[in-house]
Design a protein around this motif. Sequence first.
Motif, PDB file in Angstrom:
ATOM      1  N   LYS A  73      38.279  49.622  43.350  1.00 22.46           N
ATOM      2  CA  LYS A  73      39.503  50.407  43.514  1.00 22.46           C
ATOM      3  C   LYS A  73      40.009  50.273  44.949  1.00 22.46           C
ATOM      4  CE  LYS A  73      41.562  54.969  42.950  1.00 22.46           C
ATOM      5  NZ  LYS A  73      41.356  56.407  42.639  1.00 22.46           N
ATOM      6  N   PRO A  74      41.263  49.807  45.146  1.00 25.13           N
ATOM      7  CA  PRO A  74      41.764  49.602  46.518  1.00 25.13           C
ATOM      8  C   PRO A  74      41.882  50.907  47.286  1.00 25.13           C
ATOM      9  CG  PRO A  74      43.125  48.443  44.897  1.00 25.13           C
ATOM     10  CD  PRO A  74      42.237  49.376  44.141  1.00 25.13           C
ATOM     11  N   ALA A  75      41.664  50.810  48.586  1.00 29.13           N
ATOM     12  CA  ALA A  75      41.833  51.980  49.441  1.00 29.13           C
ATOM     13  C   ALA A  75      43.300  52.224  49.772  1.00 29.13           C
ATOM     14  CB  ALA A  75      41.028  51.796  50.731  1.00 29.13           C
ATOM     15  N   GLY A 125      41.089  40.671  45.586  1.00 25.06           N
ATOM     16  CA  GLY A 125      40.094  40.332  46.592  1.00 25.06           C
ATOM     17  C   GLY A 125      39.374  39.053  46.228  1.00 25.06           C
ATOM     18  N   ARG A 126      38.168  38.911  46.726  1.00 30.51           N
ATOM     19  CA  ARG A 126      37.359  37.737  46.425  1.00 30.51           C
ATOM     20  C   ARG A 126      36.967  37.756  44.952  1.00 30.51           C
ATOM     21  NH1 ARG A 126      31.398  36.283  48.859  1.00 30.51           N
ATOM     22  NH2 ARG A 126      31.228  34.211  47.914  1.00 30.51           N
ATOM     23  N   PRO A 168      33.188  45.426  51.014  1.00 30.88           N
ATOM     24  CA  PRO A 168      34.186  44.628  51.754  1.00 30.88           C
ATOM     25  C   PRO A 168      34.530  43.311  51.067  1.00 30.88           C
ATOM     26  CG  PRO A 168      32.057  44.592  52.885  1.00 30.88           C
ATOM     27  CD  PRO A 168      31.951  45.619  51.804  1.00 30.88           C
ATOM     28  N   GLU A 169      33.606  42.763  50.275  1.00 31.20           N
ATOM     29  CA  GLU A 169      33.884  41.488  49.616  1.00 31.20           C
ATOM     30  C   GLU A 169      34.930  41.620  48.503  1.00 31.20           C
ATOM     31  OE1 GLU A 169      30.645  38.330  49.628  1.00 31.20           O
ATOM     32  OE2 GLU A 169      29.557  40.133  49.007  1.00 31.20           O
ATOM     33  N   LEU A 170      35.100  42.826  47.999  1.00 33.21           N
ATOM     34  CA  LEU A 170      36.088  43.044  46.946  1.00 33.21           C
ATOM     35  C   LEU A 170      37.363  43.697  47.473  1.00 33.21           C
ATOM     36  CD1 LEU A 170      33.846  44.271  43.980  1.00 33.21           C
ATOM     37  CD2 LEU A 170      34.656  41.967  44.474  1.00 33.21           C
ATOM     38  N   ALA A 171      37.459  43.851  48.791  1.00 33.70           N
ATOM     39  CA  ALA A 171      38.660  44.450  49.381  1.00 33.70           C
ATOM     40  C   ALA A 171      39.881  43.579  49.088  1.00 33.70           C
ATOM     41  CB  ALA A 171      38.475  44.607  50.883  1.00 33.70           C
ATOM     42  N   SER A 194      39.646  33.547  44.339  1.00 33.90           N
ATOM     43  CA  SER A 194      39.950  34.795  43.645  1.00 33.90           C
ATOM     44  C   SER A 194      39.854  34.576  42.145  1.00 33.90           C
ATOM     45  CB  SER A 194      41.354  35.289  44.006  1.00 33.90           C
ATOM     46  OG  SER A 194      42.340  34.596  43.250  1.00 33.90           O
ATOM     47  N   ALA A 195      39.891  35.665  41.401  1.00 37.11           N
ATOM     48  CA  ALA A 195      39.851  35.564  39.941  1.00 37.11           C
ATOM     49  C   ALA A 195      41.112  34.918  39.378  1.00 37.11           C
ATOM     50  CB  ALA A 195      39.659  36.947  39.328  1.00 37.11           C
ATOM     51  N   MET A 196      42.163  34.785  40.193  1.00 36.29           N
ATOM     52  CA  MET A 196      43.400  34.174  39.714  1.00 36.29           C
ATOM     53  C   MET A 196      43.225  32.696  39.377  1.00 36.29           C
ATOM     54  SD  MET A 196      46.599  35.874  41.763  1.00 36.29           S
ATOM     55  CE  MET A 196      45.917  35.918  43.405  1.00 36.29           C
ATOM     56  N   THR A 197      42.119  32.104  39.809  1.00 41.18           N
ATOM     57  CA  THR A 197      41.869  30.709  39.446  1.00 41.18           C
ATOM     58  C   THR A 197      41.747  30.549  37.935  1.00 41.18           C
ATOM     59  OG1 THR A 197      39.489  31.045  39.778  1.00 41.18           O
ATOM     60  CG2 THR A 197      40.740  30.140  41.622  1.00 41.18           C
ATOM     61  N   ARG A 198      41.473  31.650  37.233  1.00 41.66           N
ATOM     62  CA  ARG A 198      41.341  31.579  35.776  1.00 41.66           C
ATOM     63  C   ARG A 198      42.660  31.141  35.124  1.00 41.66           C
ATOM     64  NH1 ARG A 198      37.616  30.924  31.734  1.00 41.66           N
ATOM     65  NH2 ARG A 198      38.286  31.973  29.832  1.00 41.66           N
ATOM     66  N   ALA A 199      43.784  31.570  35.690  1.00 40.89           N
ATOM     67  CA  ALA A 199      45.089  31.200  35.130  1.00 40.89           C
ATOM     68  C   ALA A 199      45.530  29.814  35.573  1.00 40.89           C
ATOM     69  CB  ALA A 199      46.148  32.232  35.524  1.00 40.89           C
ATOM     70  N   LYS A 200      44.928  29.333  36.644  1.00 35.26           N
ATOM     71  CA  LYS A 200      45.245  28.014  37.196  1.00 35.26           C
ATOM     72  C   LYS A 200      46.701  27.954  37.696  1.00 35.26           C
ATOM     73  CE  LYS A 200      41.899  25.413  34.382  1.00 35.26           C
ATOM     74  NZ  LYS A 200      41.192  26.565  33.867  1.00 35.26           N
TER      75      LYS A 200
END
Length: 360
Positions: free
Chosen positions: A79-81, A100-101, A259-262, A290-296
């Motif tokens: 959850k973002p701060a 994030g990452r 911090p890695e998921l910030a 990032s997880a956006m690589t899934r969409a390419k």
Amino acid sequence: MSPIDRSRTVRRLAVALGFDLVGIAPAVSPPGYDHFLDWLAEGFAAGMGYLHRHAEARRHPEHVLPGVRSVVMVGLSYKPAEADPPESPRSGKVARYARGRDYHQVLWKRLGTLADRVGDAFPGSHCRAVADSAPLLERDFARLAGLGWIGKNTMLIHKQIGSYTVLGALLTDLDLEPDLPFGADHCGTCTRCLDACPTDAFAGPYRLDAGRCISYATIEHRGDLPDDLADSLHGWLFGCDICQEVCPWNRKAPPGRDPELAADPARAAPDLIDLLEADDEAIARLIRGSAMTRAKRSGMLRNAAALLAERGLSEALPALADRLEDEDPVVRAACARAMARIGNGKRAQSLGDEEGKAKQ
């Protein structure tokens, strides 16, 4: 050492690695397996054929690690701060977990370290780390491990940190003392997640029709988007958080502390026209790690074109026109469709203006 003592050691090792949630489940057939098979039979997996192909392997974690006796479930809050950036006609929204990452990389590395430390503590034992990388019904085992309940939106919900969590598992042949399963369902009569979904993706409580889900459309769907999906993204470039945004259990949940998921501000609300105008290296920089690589690249540009068409943004026409020469046929088709949609919208508005003047 007794199973209780072994469990204490494993839990201590996991907590030391910074996991927000840690629980232990027995290696049994997941209670929701029959529900999963029914879900597949109803066609709710849409184009995710791999779920059908690996359905039998999800019957028991033995298929993931032969000889497995315990499943150590872990979770991290993302959850973002910070507050979400203001929306603009040119921006696209990105699901919070993808800002994030890549959480897969975070979990795999940390679970790998946990496996090494468990191996040092218990020589001769065997472990396998899993985070969306093996046929395991992770939410079922998270509930069995006492980490929360599965809500009506099919997300795991924890009473303190809500549902903005990512899950991983460490399967082991160690005989560990399991935690008590989470038996309660604290959703009660609330249906906010079901009611808020703009595409009616829920066929009912606990039943998500992936083919109608914005997250599926923007991430898992390959190729051209059908018109009904392309016109119903509701501002989402990658993923969707609507059913979590309205969940009361997320209101008071604290921000994630890892911090890695910030969140990276550049990924929270990318400019869609800038994305279309970007070269391949700039696009790669946005999604790399990032997880956006899934969409390419293909999916990101396709989704951007669909959002601009949905908004009828005429200032996007030059950028869309430039992509008509793109090497990817999916991108070319999405941009051509967007230009037609925007052009027809402008034509309809022009005709409406002319008709209004004639009546004056």
